[in-house]
Write a protein that holds these residues in place. Structure first.
Motif, PDB file in Angstrom:
ATOM      1  N   HIS A  39       0.839  -1.193   0.000  1.00 53.88           N
ATOM      2  CA  HIS A  39       0.000   0.000   0.000  1.00 53.88           C
ATOM      3  C   HIS A  39       0.873   1.242   0.000  1.00 53.88           C
ATOM      4  O   HIS A  39       1.982   1.238   0.534  1.00 53.88           O
ATOM      5  CB  HIS A  39      -0.932   0.001   1.226  1.00 53.88           C
ATOM      6  CG  HIS A  39      -2.087   0.919   1.058  1.00 53.88           C
ATOM      7  ND1 HIS A  39      -2.010   2.268   1.341  1.00 53.88           N
ATOM      8  CD2 HIS A  39      -3.349   0.691   0.605  1.00 53.88           C
ATOM      9  CE1 HIS A  39      -3.169   2.834   1.084  1.00 53.88           C
ATOM     10  NE2 HIS A  39      -4.010   1.886   0.636  1.00 53.88           N
ATOM     11  N   GLU A  40       0.362   2.309  -0.585  1.00 54.18           N
ATOM     12  CA  GLU A  40       1.106   3.572  -0.646  1.00 54.18           C
ATOM     13  C   GLU A  40       1.487   4.073   0.751  1.00 54.18           C
ATOM     14  O   GLU A  40       2.538   4.683   0.924  1.00 54.18           O
ATOM     15  CB  GLU A  40       0.274   4.638  -1.368  1.00 54.18           C
ATOM     16  CG  GLU A  40       1.000   5.963  -1.503  1.00 54.18           C
ATOM     17  CD  GLU A  40       0.178   7.016  -2.207  1.00 54.18           C
ATOM     18  OE1 GLU A  40       0.774   7.956  -2.741  1.00 54.18           O
ATOM     19  OE2 GLU A  40      -1.071   6.905  -2.210  1.00 54.18           O
ATOM     20  N   ASN A  41       0.645   3.793   1.748  1.00 53.02           N
ATOM     21  CA  ASN A  41       0.970   4.198   3.121  1.00 53.02           C
ATOM     22  C   ASN A  41       2.244   3.518   3.626  1.00 53.02           C
ATOM     23  O   ASN A  41       2.894   4.013   4.536  1.00 53.02           O
ATOM     24  CB  ASN A  41      -0.191   3.893   4.069  1.00 53.02           C
ATOM     25  CG  ASN A  41      -1.417   4.720   3.742  1.00 53.02           C
ATOM     26  OD1 ASN A  41      -1.316   5.779   3.118  1.00 53.02           O
ATOM     27  ND2 ASN A  41      -2.578   4.230   4.124  1.00 53.02           N
ATOM     28  N   ASP A  42       2.554   2.358   3.069  1.00 50.76           N
ATOM     29  CA  ASP A  42       3.797   1.642   3.380  1.00 50.76           C
ATOM     30  C   ASP A  42       4.736   1.758   2.184  1.00 50.76           C
ATOM     31  O   ASP A  42       5.408   0.793   1.809  1.00 50.76           O
ATOM     32  CB  ASP A  42       3.504   0.155   3.651  1.00 50.76           C
ATOM     33  CG  ASP A  42       2.524  -0.025   4.800  1.00 50.76           C
ATOM     34  OD1 ASP A  42       2.665   0.697   5.791  1.00 50.76           O
ATOM     35  OD2 ASP A  42       1.631  -0.884   4.683  1.00 50.76           O
ATOM     36  N   GLY A  43       4.794   2.936   1.581  1.00 46.65           N
ATOM     37  CA  GLY A  43       5.507   3.145   0.322  1.00 46.65           C
ATOM     38  C   GLY A  43       7.002   2.934   0.367  1.00 46.65           C
ATOM     39  O   GLY A  43       7.620   2.693  -0.655  1.00 46.65           O
ATOM     40  N   THR A  91      16.601   1.206  -1.308  1.00 46.40           N
ATOM     41  CA  THR A  91      15.373   1.719  -0.708  1.00 46.40           C
ATOM     42  C   THR A  91      14.519   2.334  -1.809  1.00 46.40           C
ATOM     43  O   THR A  91      14.983   3.195  -2.560  1.00 46.40           O
ATOM     44  CB  THR A  91      15.694   2.794   0.350  1.00 46.40           C
ATOM     45  OG1 THR A  91      16.555   2.229   1.329  1.00 46.40           O
ATOM     46  CG2 THR A  91      14.434   3.300   1.015  1.00 46.40           C
ATOM     47  N   TYR A  92      13.291   1.854  -1.906  1.00 41.19           N
ATOM     48  CA  TYR A  92      12.325   2.394  -2.866  1.00 41.19           C
ATOM     49  C   TYR A  92      11.300   3.203  -2.067  1.00 41.19           C
ATOM     50  O   TYR A  92      10.701   2.691  -1.122  1.00 41.19           O
ATOM     51  CB  TYR A  92      11.620   1.281  -3.640  1.00 41.19           C
ATOM     52  CG  TYR A  92      10.469   1.790  -4.483  1.00 41.19           C
ATOM     53  CD1 TYR A  92      10.710   2.449  -5.677  1.00 41.19           C
ATOM     54  CD2 TYR A  92       9.157   1.638  -4.070  1.00 41.19           C
ATOM     55  CE1 TYR A  92       9.662   2.942  -6.443  1.00 41.19           C
ATOM     56  CE2 TYR A  92       8.103   2.129  -4.829  1.00 41.19           C
ATOM     57  CZ  TYR A  92       8.364   2.774  -6.012  1.00 41.19           C
ATOM     58  OH  TYR A  92       7.334   3.272  -6.767  1.00 41.19           O
ATOM     59  N   ASN A  93      11.087   4.465  -2.449  1.00 40.59           N
ATOM     60  CA  ASN A  93      10.110   5.312  -1.776  1.00 40.59           C
ATOM     61  C   ASN A  93       9.028   5.697  -2.765  1.00 40.59           C
ATOM     62  O   ASN A  93       9.202   6.591  -3.583  1.00 40.59           O
ATOM     63  CB  ASN A  93      10.781   6.561  -1.196  1.00 40.59           C
ATOM     64  CG  ASN A  93       9.833   7.376  -0.342  1.00 40.59           C
ATOM     65  OD1 ASN A  93       8.630   7.112  -0.291  1.00 40.59           O
ATOM     66  ND2 ASN A  93      10.370   8.357   0.337  1.00 40.59           N
ATOM     67  N   GLY A  94       7.870   5.012  -2.675  1.00 39.55           N
ATOM     68  CA  GLY A  94       6.772   5.253  -3.599  1.00 39.55           C
ATOM     69  C   GLY A  94       5.754   6.258  -3.096  1.00 39.55           C
ATOM     70  O   GLY A  94       4.790   6.551  -3.809  1.00 39.55           O
ATOM     71  N   LYS A  95       5.961   6.804  -1.895  1.00 41.11           N
ATOM     72  CA  LYS A  95       4.986   7.758  -1.349  1.00 41.11           C
ATOM     73  C   LYS A  95       4.857   8.965  -2.273  1.00 41.11           C
ATOM     74  O   LYS A  95       5.843   9.588  -2.648  1.00 41.11           O
ATOM     75  CB  LYS A  95       5.412   8.218   0.041  1.00 41.11           C
ATOM     76  CG  LYS A  95       5.266   7.133   1.083  1.00 41.11           C
ATOM     77  CD  LYS A  95       5.592   7.639   2.465  1.00 41.11           C
ATOM     78  CE  LYS A  95       5.412   6.501   3.457  1.00 41.11           C
ATOM     79  NZ  LYS A  95       5.704   6.897   4.812  1.00 41.11           N
ATOM     80  N   GLY A  96       3.616   9.253  -2.653  1.00 39.52           N
ATOM     81  CA  GLY A  96       3.344  10.391  -3.513  1.00 39.52           C
ATOM     82  C   GLY A  96       3.620  10.143  -4.990  1.00 39.52           C
ATOM     83  O   GLY A  96       3.501  11.046  -5.810  1.00 39.52           O
ATOM     84  N   LYS A  97       3.997   8.934  -5.342  1.00 36.79           N
ATOM     85  CA  LYS A  97       4.276   8.588  -6.742  1.00 36.79           C
ATOM     86  C   LYS A  97       3.049   7.919  -7.349  1.00 36.79           C
ATOM     87  O   LYS A  97       2.073   7.628  -6.677  1.00 36.79           O
ATOM     88  CB  LYS A  97       5.480   7.638  -6.840  1.00 36.79           C
ATOM     89  CG  LYS A  97       6.714   8.113  -6.122  1.00 36.79           C
ATOM     90  CD  LYS A  97       7.334   9.292  -6.816  1.00 36.79           C
ATOM     91  CE  LYS A  97       8.665   9.637  -6.170  1.00 36.79           C
ATOM     92  NZ  LYS A  97       8.787  10.957  -5.708  1.00 36.79           N
ATOM     93  N   PHE A  98       3.121   7.611  -8.628  1.00 38.14           N
ATOM     94  CA  PHE A  98       2.016   6.961  -9.316  1.00 38.14           C
ATOM     95  C   PHE A  98       1.868   5.524  -8.821  1.00 38.14           C
ATOM     96  O   PHE A  98       2.849   4.792  -8.742  1.00 38.14           O
ATOM     97  CB  PHE A  98       2.252   6.958 -10.822  1.00 38.14           C
ATOM     98  CG  PHE A  98       2.213   8.333 -11.422  1.00 38.14           C
ATOM     99  CD1 PHE A  98       1.016   9.016 -11.542  1.00 38.14           C
ATOM    100  CD2 PHE A  98       3.375   8.941 -11.849  1.00 38.14           C
ATOM    101  CE1 PHE A  98       0.978  10.290 -12.084  1.00 38.14           C
ATOM    102  CE2 PHE A  98       3.347  10.216 -12.395  1.00 38.14           C
ATOM    103  CZ  PHE A  98       2.149  10.888 -12.507  1.00 38.14           C
TER     104      PHE A  98
END
Length: 144
Positions: A39-43, A91-98
Motif C-alpha cells: 500500500h502507498e501508506n507503506d511506500g 530503498t524504494y520510496n513510492g509515497k506520492g508517486k504513481f
C-alpha cells in the motif's frame, strides 16, 4: 641488438600477462527482487543485494546508480578482498508517486572483470481502500 629487443618484448609480455591474471570479479546472489504488492501508506520498501568477490584482486564498487530518484542504493565503499562479501541496500520510496506496477534498475560499476551489472526491483503499489497483506521481498531472478 635484436637479442636485446627480443628480451625486452618478452619481459613486457610477461609483465602484462601477470598483471592481467589478477583481477576482481563480482558475483551477485540475486539480480532481481520482487517487492510484492504494498500500500502507498507503506511506500518505503527495502531490499538487499549481496555479492561476493570471486576474483583474485580487491573489488571496488565505483558507483551504484538507480534509474530514478525514488530508488536509492547504498553500497560497500571499502575494497572487498578476494573471497569476501559485500552488499548493496536499495530503498524504494513510492509515497506520492504513481500507483501500479513498477520496475527500477540499479546500475553497478566496478573495477572487476564484469565492469557493469544491472540489478532490478519490481513491485506493485496500490492506493485507496484496497487491503494489502505485507510480504517479504522475494527473489525472482538469479545470475546466469
Amino acid at each position: 641488438m635484436k637479442k636485446i629487443l627480443f628480451i625486452m618484448v618478452m619481459l613486457c609480455g610477461s609483465f602484462m600477462m601477470a598483471h592481467a591474471q589478477k583481477q576482481a570479479e563480482i558475483k551477485f546472489d540475486v539480480v532481481k527482487v520482487d517487492l510484492g504488492k504494498f500500500h502507498e501508506n507503506d511506500g518505503v520498501q527495502k531490499c538487499t543485494f549481496t555479492f561476493k568477490n570471486v576474483g583474485n584482486a580487491p573489488l571496488v564498487i565505483n558507483q551504484a546508480v538507480a534509474s530514478c530518484g525514488c530508488t536509492v542504493p547504498t553500497y560497500t565503499k571499502e575494497p572487498v578482498a578476494p573471497g569476501q562479501s559485500g552488499k548493496i541496500d536499495v530503498t524504494y520510496n513510492g509515497k506520492g508517486k504513481f500507483p501500479g506496477s513498477f520496475k527500477k534498475t540499479i546500475t553497478v560499476r566496478t573495477n572487476g572483470k564484469t565492469e557493469m551489472t544491472r540489478l532490478y526491483i519490481t513491485g506493485n503499489m496500490v492506493t485507496g481502500d484496497e487491503k494489502v497483506t505485507p510480504s517479504k521481498p522475494r527473489v525472482i531472478a538469479t545470475p546466469d
